[in-house]
Design a protein around this motif. Structure first.
Motif, PDB file in Angstrom:
ATOM      1  N   PHE A  13      -0.392 -44.664   7.248  1.00 53.79           N
ATOM      2  CA  PHE A  13      -0.277 -43.440   8.269  1.00 53.79           C
ATOM      3  C   PHE A  13      -1.877 -43.600   7.602  1.00 53.79           C
ATOM      4  N   GLN A  14      -2.433 -44.179   6.999  1.00 53.51           N
ATOM      5  CA  GLN A  14      -3.739 -44.125   7.505  1.00 53.51           C
ATOM      6  C   GLN A  14      -4.880 -43.323   8.144  1.00 53.51           C
ATOM      7  N   PRO A  15      -4.415 -42.097   7.736  1.00 49.51           N
ATOM      8  CA  PRO A  15      -5.442 -40.919   7.972  1.00 49.51           C
ATOM      9  C   PRO A  15      -6.626 -41.081   7.971  1.00 49.51           C
ATOM     10  N   LYS A  16      -7.629 -39.948   9.005  1.00 50.03           N
ATOM     11  CA  LYS A  16      -8.631 -39.967   9.217  1.00 50.03           C
ATOM     12  C   LYS A  16      -9.975 -39.097   8.578  1.00 50.03           C
ATOM     13  N   GLU A  17      -8.466 -37.807   7.976  1.00 48.32           N
ATOM     14  CA  GLU A  17      -9.259 -36.958   7.835  1.00 48.32           C
ATOM     15  C   GLU A  17      -8.118 -36.482   6.981  1.00 48.32           C
ATOM     16  N   ILE A  18      -8.296 -35.504   5.670  1.00 39.90           N
ATOM     17  CA  ILE A  18      -7.036 -35.200   4.574  1.00 39.90           C
ATOM     18  C   ILE A  18      -7.802 -34.083   4.911  1.00 39.90           C
ATOM     19  N   VAL A  19      -6.876 -32.799   4.985  1.00 44.27           N
ATOM     20  CA  VAL A  19      -6.567 -31.356   4.878  1.00 44.27           C
ATOM     21  C   VAL A  19      -5.871 -30.676   3.555  1.00 44.27           C
ATOM     22  N   VAL A  20      -6.974 -30.391   3.014  1.00 43.55           N
ATOM     23  CA  VAL A  20      -6.537 -29.700   1.290  1.00 43.55           C
ATOM     24  C   VAL A  20      -6.657 -28.000   1.242  1.00 43.55           C
ATOM     25  N   GLN A  21      -6.137 -27.602   0.629  1.00 39.08           N
ATOM     26  CA  GLN A  21      -6.354 -25.522   0.033  1.00 39.08           C
ATOM     27  C   GLN A  21      -7.736 -26.209  -1.309  1.00 39.08           C
ATOM     28  N   GLU A  22      -8.522 -24.939  -0.626  1.00 40.21           N
ATOM     29  CA  GLU A  22      -9.239 -24.747  -1.723  1.00 40.21           C
ATOM     30  C   GLU A  22      -9.506 -24.760  -3.063  1.00 40.21           C
ATOM     31  N   GLY A  23      -9.771 -25.587  -3.626  1.00 40.42           N
ATOM     32  CA  GLY A  23     -10.002 -25.137  -4.756  1.00 40.42           C
ATOM     33  C   GLY A  23      -8.826 -26.697  -5.424  1.00 40.42           C
ATOM     34  N   TYR A  24      -8.080 -27.511  -4.611  1.00 40.35           N
ATOM     35  CA  TYR A  24      -7.446 -28.806  -4.534  1.00 40.35           C
ATOM     36  C   TYR A  24      -8.434 -29.636  -5.154  1.00 40.35           C
ATOM     37  N   ASP A  25      -8.305 -30.216  -6.618  1.00 40.74           N
ATOM     38  CA  ASP A  25      -9.295 -31.497  -6.733  1.00 40.74           C
ATOM     39  C   ASP A  25      -8.424 -33.049  -5.981  1.00 40.74           C
ATOM     40  N   PHE A  26      -9.496 -33.236  -5.229  1.00 42.77           N
ATOM     41  CA  PHE A  26      -9.142 -34.266  -4.876  1.00 42.77           C
ATOM     42  C   PHE A  26      -9.577 -35.917  -4.670  1.00 42.77           C
ATOM     43  N   SER A  27     -10.777 -35.881  -5.698  1.00 44.93           N
ATOM     44  CA  SER A  27     -11.782 -36.770  -6.065  1.00 44.93           C
ATOM     45  C   SER A  27     -10.544 -38.075  -6.663  1.00 44.93           C
ATOM     46  N   ASP A  28      -9.476 -38.343  -7.017  1.00 47.91           N
ATOM     47  CA  ASP A  28      -9.016 -39.632  -7.303  1.00 47.91           C
ATOM     48  C   ASP A  28      -8.625 -39.762  -5.836  1.00 47.91           C
ATOM     49  N   LEU A  29      -7.727 -38.954  -4.912  1.00 45.88           N
ATOM     50  CA  LEU A  29      -8.279 -39.646  -3.901  1.00 45.88           C
ATOM     51  C   LEU A  29      -8.783 -40.567  -3.057  1.00 45.88           C
ATOM     52  N   ARG A  30     -10.149 -39.418  -3.679  1.00 44.79           N
ATOM     53  CA  ARG A  30     -11.300 -39.786  -2.103  1.00 44.79           C
ATOM     54  C   ARG A  30     -11.700 -41.092  -2.740  1.00 44.79           C
ATOM     55  N   SER A  31     -10.963 -41.594  -4.058  1.00 47.83           N
ATOM     56  CA  SER A  31     -11.807 -42.331  -4.688  1.00 47.83           C
ATOM     57  C   SER A  31     -11.309 -43.622  -4.312  1.00 47.83           C
ATOM     58  N   GLN A  32     -10.099 -44.102  -4.182  1.00 49.87           N
ATOM     59  CA  GLN A  32      -9.041 -44.861  -3.992  1.00 49.87           C
ATOM     60  C   GLN A  32      -9.600 -45.047  -2.046  1.00 49.87           C
ATOM     61  N   PHE A  33      -9.580 -44.059  -1.515  1.00 49.17           N
ATOM     62  CA  PHE A  33      -8.929 -43.931   0.062  1.00 49.17           C
ATOM     63  C   PHE A  33     -10.901 -43.839   0.714  1.00 49.17           C
ATOM     64  N   LYS A  34     -11.942 -44.742   0.332  1.00 50.57           N
ATOM     65  CA  LYS A  34     -13.396 -44.212   1.397  1.00 50.57           C
ATOM     66  C   LYS A  34     -13.468 -44.044   1.842  1.00 50.57           C
ATOM     67  N   SER A  35     -12.677 -44.328   2.881  1.00 49.11           N
ATOM     68  CA  SER A  35     -12.981 -44.227   4.135  1.00 49.11           C
ATOM     69  C   SER A  35     -12.278 -43.104   4.829  1.00 49.11           C
ATOM     70  N   ILE A  36     -11.718 -41.687   4.443  1.00 48.90           N
ATOM     71  CA  ILE A  36     -10.711 -40.758   4.965  1.00 48.90           C
ATOM     72  C   ILE A  36     -11.440 -39.908   4.784  1.00 48.90           C
ATOM     73  N   PHE A  37     -12.215 -38.575   5.575  1.00 47.96           N
ATOM     74  CA  PHE A  37     -12.665 -37.965   4.574  1.00 47.96           C
ATOM     75  C   PHE A  37     -11.876 -36.541   4.765  1.00 47.96           C
ATOM     76  N   PHE A  38     -12.607 -35.199   3.368  1.00 44.15           N
ATOM     77  CA  PHE A  38     -11.659 -34.778   3.309  1.00 44.15           C
ATOM     78  C   PHE A  38     -12.527 -33.628   3.211  1.00 44.15           C
ATOM     79  N   SER A  39     -11.704 -32.540   3.969  1.00 42.69           N
ATOM     80  CA  SER A  39     -12.182 -30.573   3.969  1.00 42.69           C
ATOM     81  C   SER A  39     -11.529 -29.775   3.543  1.00 42.69           C
TER      82      SER A  39
END
Ligand SMILES: Nc1ncnc2c1ncn2[C@@H]1O[C@H](COP(=O)(O)OP(=O)(O)OP(=O)(O)O)[C@@H](O)[C@H]1O
Length: 870
Positions: A165-191
């Protein structure tokens, strides 16, 4: 932001607004500019490459500032958002000239990578993730089409979903560790979103918006209930960022990963289905014959979600067949589709208040064509197409209304006037009449002045700055009467105004303003009426997308002469003269190949020189199976496809998915995923395993994995390898068969024939490839000498290895007892000694394979060594 004392009212207003949007760049409207201040100004100037200046905010007090012109703001904002910034647009909410005190301002919208939906370039889409006890609950929202879906996934499925689905932005709950997702999908922005986005209050608000009391109303099962967390968080995020502009959002639909063939992220990438690896072209682009935006998105979905249920596949295939066989019908449908705009995008814009009059006209014209499509539904025979045609709603009443209301060629901008036809509103018609009469009055007044002054070239004109004027050329100036008042001097003329013309101007301008205001009001009313129908029109648009995707599959089949595969629930797969649909596009003399897999031959080890076409063959086989299960025809002369439940790939070693992991580690992670998830009904392609490590480690792993997959799982596999030792497996496991890429050999010159043949090849011809690449002759000669030496050694060593492994298998206990190391442990503590003995005794000799024996022995040696050292 820290409080500043004695600041100007404007700055105080700015601070108040900025404090509400601490994580966004605030673009503060000042006249014809959007200004950024303080830290935002530094960021803006750096990212947009514009000048950083200062703004005076008191005696000897300056703050950093940079600005972008209002009229070209879009491109600057796009640049900021595409770099991952959130941009809060702070507008003037009243006319500056009429404001008492400071002009009212507020943020009207926050643009983020996932929600700037009307920007075609950004392709914004938003994913919300909520994690609980190892399960991932997700919600995907594409504001440009209103698509809203939620589901419950495991980790692998989550990665696969993000890939599809290639979202451009991923939103997660506060405190959620998304570092591994971020390293895999570098062009997506996380909030990270604050707690209240996931609160019960938000749940109720969200359910209230969709007029329901419980999430099960959307079709979610009891075990999926947690999906309400991301669904409501994503919905709230859209609401907060869009403010008054919230576009159409469809009722959330459950996403059921398990109704489709499992297609992991790595398989999507390796097979280059919708996004290519560097420089290549994806399958979707080569196949796409859709004519609408809805169709394009549906086809993309088809390719990423092949079906698992043979009945469903055949149903879709029958629809494709109908349009393959009935050329007239196909062309009729294509002609109509070609004139339909992207209805989903249009309704989204219309309901978000960002629409122009032309969007409504576009919708009207598209709906006319949709009605035409509906007219031919009687001609349709296949079930799936019939259902789609039947689900198209009739909008003739809406078309008729829009026809009656809207001018055929309205202006682009809403406030220009000239949108609404005559006969819609009495007041409007009267005002227009005044305006028209005004034109007549102007003509007669011009005539009157010409007569009075004797200036034949005198003319009355209008421009936005000056208003109405009387223009007299220089040579006639002496004839100008006294009651003409001068307004402007040009190089060869003068412009004047009279009392009469001025009072006319006031009357007309006020009529004009009223016309525009009234037209705007009427337009907004129709817009709201259409927006109210968004959900229903959206459903019709979905059906149009389905029809378009089906005709696209039919069209490509006809154009390329693809054939209809025979779909069944058995185990066998047979492809006759199949080819790679993308490579064939650029290589007309591509050599087709056959594939036949059944209970006696399902694990194919394919050897052969470098560059001989192994990878191409195994990929094309996976693509053909994938296409067959989307209901498509296939690039082959004939095909029989026993439906698979998953397509796994392990290809290439260059694509380190996650930085920080070695190539070998990535490869092993992929292998672990395959080994843990493949079933007898899956299909696997392996392009070399264990290459990123030493030869013997690699070989052992490749060997052990092959044994497991072939013997225990019995999964259909194509394994391209340079480890010729693996061809031994054919003798040991029923179902393993050797194949090789055929070549024509003439001394040291070889020619690739690109044909897959039975039996194995024990040469890689790597040196030959090096020669083709232009490496010096003397080096090539020397390489051949070394190669022959190694080959001799290898053959000898291989025989020895196999012999010794066999020996170990037959009498491993004796051998272990005779190990010199074993005797040494007698001096060690009794307990541990006994433990090791027990371990040895627990081994079932009959079930152990040579590789397991080796692993066991190695383990044992290590343990003994450790014991000795302690
Ligand atoms: N069936 C075919 N017909 C014609 N040309 C082909 C065919 N298959 C492959 N080729 C050509 O050969 C090239 C190499 O193919 P491929 O990468 O599949 O080889 P390989 O055996 O996997 O090589 P390596 O072992 O080095 O990875 C392709 O880029 C293509 O140009």
């Amino acid at each position: 932001m820290k409080e500043e004392k004695n600041i100007t009212p404007m700055l105080a207003q700015y601070h108040k607004i900025k404090d509400q949007y601490p994580d966004a760049l605030v673009l503060y409207r000042l006249g014809d500019f959007y200004e950024m201040f303080y830290e935002d100004a530094h960021t803006g100037a750096r990212e947009l490459n514009i000048v950083l200046t200062k703004k005076k905010v008191g005696k000897d007090r300056y703050i950093p500032m940079c600005g972008i012109p209002f009229h070209s703001a879009d491109s600057y904002i796009t640049r900021l958002v595409s770099k991952g910034y959130k941009v809060a647009i702070c507008e003037q909410l009243e006319d500056a000239s009429k404001a008492k005190g400071i002009v009212k301002r507020d943020v009207i919208r926050v643009l983020t990578p996932g929600t700037y939906f009307e920007n075609e370039k950004l392709k914004s889409a938003l994913l919300g993730i909520y994690q609980e006890r190892g399960r991932f609950y997700i919600a995907y929202l594409d504001l440009s089409t209103g698509e809203f879906t939620g589901g419950s996934l495991n980790r692998d499925e989550l990665i696969s979903f993000i890939g599809k689905f290639q979202p451009k932005e991923i939103v997660v709950q506060e405190g959620y560790d998304f570092s591994d997702l971020r390293s895999q999908f570098k062009s997506i922005f996380f909030s990270q979103l604050p707690e209240d986005y996931f609160s019960e209050d938000t749940h109720s608000e969200f359910l209230g918006f969709f007029k329901t009391g419980h999430i099960s109303a959307f079709g979610f099962d009891t075990e999926e209930q947690n999906v309400i967390y991301p669904l409501s968080a994503v919905w709230k995020y859209a609401k907060v960022t869009q403010k008054s502009f919230l576009p159409f959002i469809s009722t959330p639909k459950p996403y059921r990963e398990d109704s489709y063939v499992r297609l992991d992220y790595s398989a999507q990438k390796h097979l280059e289905i919708v996004s290519p690896n560097e420089g290549n072209i994806p399958l979707l682009r080569v196949m796409d014959r859709t004519l609408t935006g809805m169709g394009r998105r549906k086809l993309r979905f088809f390719l990423l979600h092949p079906l698992k249920n043979s009945k469903e596949i055949i149903k879709r295939q029958n629809a494709v067949t109908e349009l393959v066989e009935n050329t007239e019908l196909r062309e009729k449908i294509r002609d109509i589709l070609d004139q339909i705009f992207d209805i989903e995008r249009l309704i989204s814009k219309i309901s978000s208040n960002t629409s122009t009059p032309r969007d409504l006209v576009g919708l009207r014209e598209s709906l006319k064509k949709v009605s035409k499509l509906k007219e031919i539904s009687k001609e349709i025979k296949s079930d799936l197409l019939k259902e789609s045609f039947e689900r198209i709603e009739d909008y003739s009443w809406l078309i008729e209304k829009l026809d009656r209301y809207l001018e055929d060629d309205p202006p682009i901008h809403l406030k220009e006037g000239g949108l609404i036809k005559k006969g819609v509103d009495k007041d409007l018609d009267e005002l227009k009449e005044i305006k028209e009469k005004g034109n007549e009055w102007l003509k007669s007044y011009q005539e009157k002045l010409r007569k009075e002054t004797g200036i034949q070239s005198l003319k009355i004109g209008f421009n936005k700055v000056m208003g109405y004027y009387i223009e007299v050329t220089k040579p006639n100036l002496k004839l100008v009467p006294d009651h003409f008042r001068r307004r402007q001097t040009l190089s060869n003329a003068e412009r004047f105004i009279t009392d009469e013309l001025q009072s006319f101007e006031e009357k007309i301008l006020s009529a004009d303003e009223k016309i525009k205001a009234l037209e705007y009001e009427i337009f907004m009313r129709i817009r709201e009426e259409v927006a109210f129908l968004s959900d229903r029109i959206g459903k019709t648009a979905q059906q149009v997308g389905m029809i378009d995707a089906i005709q696209s599959l039919a069209q490509i089949a006809v154009e390329k002469g693809w054939t209809k595969p025979d779909i069944h629930d058995g185990y066998e797969i047979e492809i006759k003269e199949g080819y790679h649909p993308v490579i064939k596009e650029f290589m007309p003399d591509f050599v087709p190949n056959n594939l036949k897999m059944n209970r006696n031959s399902y694990f194919h080890i394919i050897t052969g020189p470098n560059m001989a076409g192994k990878s191409t063959f195994i990929r094309q086989s996976a693509i053909i199976i994938l296409l067959a299960q989307t209901g498509s025809y296939i690039p082959a002369k004939k095909g029989k496809i026993g439906v698979v439940d998953a397509i796994f790939t392990r290809i290439g070693s260059g694509d380190a998915l996650a930085k920080g992991l070695s190539t070998f580690m990535v490869e092993m992670l992929e292998m672990a995923n395959i080994v843990n998830n493949a079933t007898e009904r899956s299909f696997i392609v392996l392009d070399e395993v264990g290459r990123g490590t030493s030869t013997y480690d690699g070989l052992s792993i490749g060997w052990a994995i092959s044994e497991y997959l072939a013997e225990k799982v019995k999964v259909k596999t194509l394994f391209a390898t340079h480890y010729h030792e693996l061809t031994q497996l054919e003798r040991e496991i029923k179902g393993v068969k050797n194949f090789h890429m055929d070549i024509f050999e003439d001394g040291e010159n070889i020619k690739f024939l690109y044909r897959v043949k039975e039996g194995f090849s024990n040469k890689s011809y790597g040196v030959h490839v090096a020669k083709l690449a232009g490496i010096k002759e003397q080096i090539i000669k020397r390489a051949y000498e070394i190669l022959y030496y190694f080959e001799e050694q290898r053959d000898k060593k291989l025989e020895e290895d196999i012999y010794s492994l066999k020996q170990k298998e037959n009498s491993y206990l004796n051998e272990i007892n005779e190990l010199p190391l074993f005797k040494e442990i007698e001096d060690i503590e009794k307990d541990e000694y006994r433990q090791i003995l027990e371990e040895i005794e627990s081994i079932d000799i009959g079930s152990i394979t040579p590789v397991e024996a080796l692993v066991f022995l190695n383990d044992l040696k290590k343990k003994i060594k450790r014991l000795k050292e302690s």
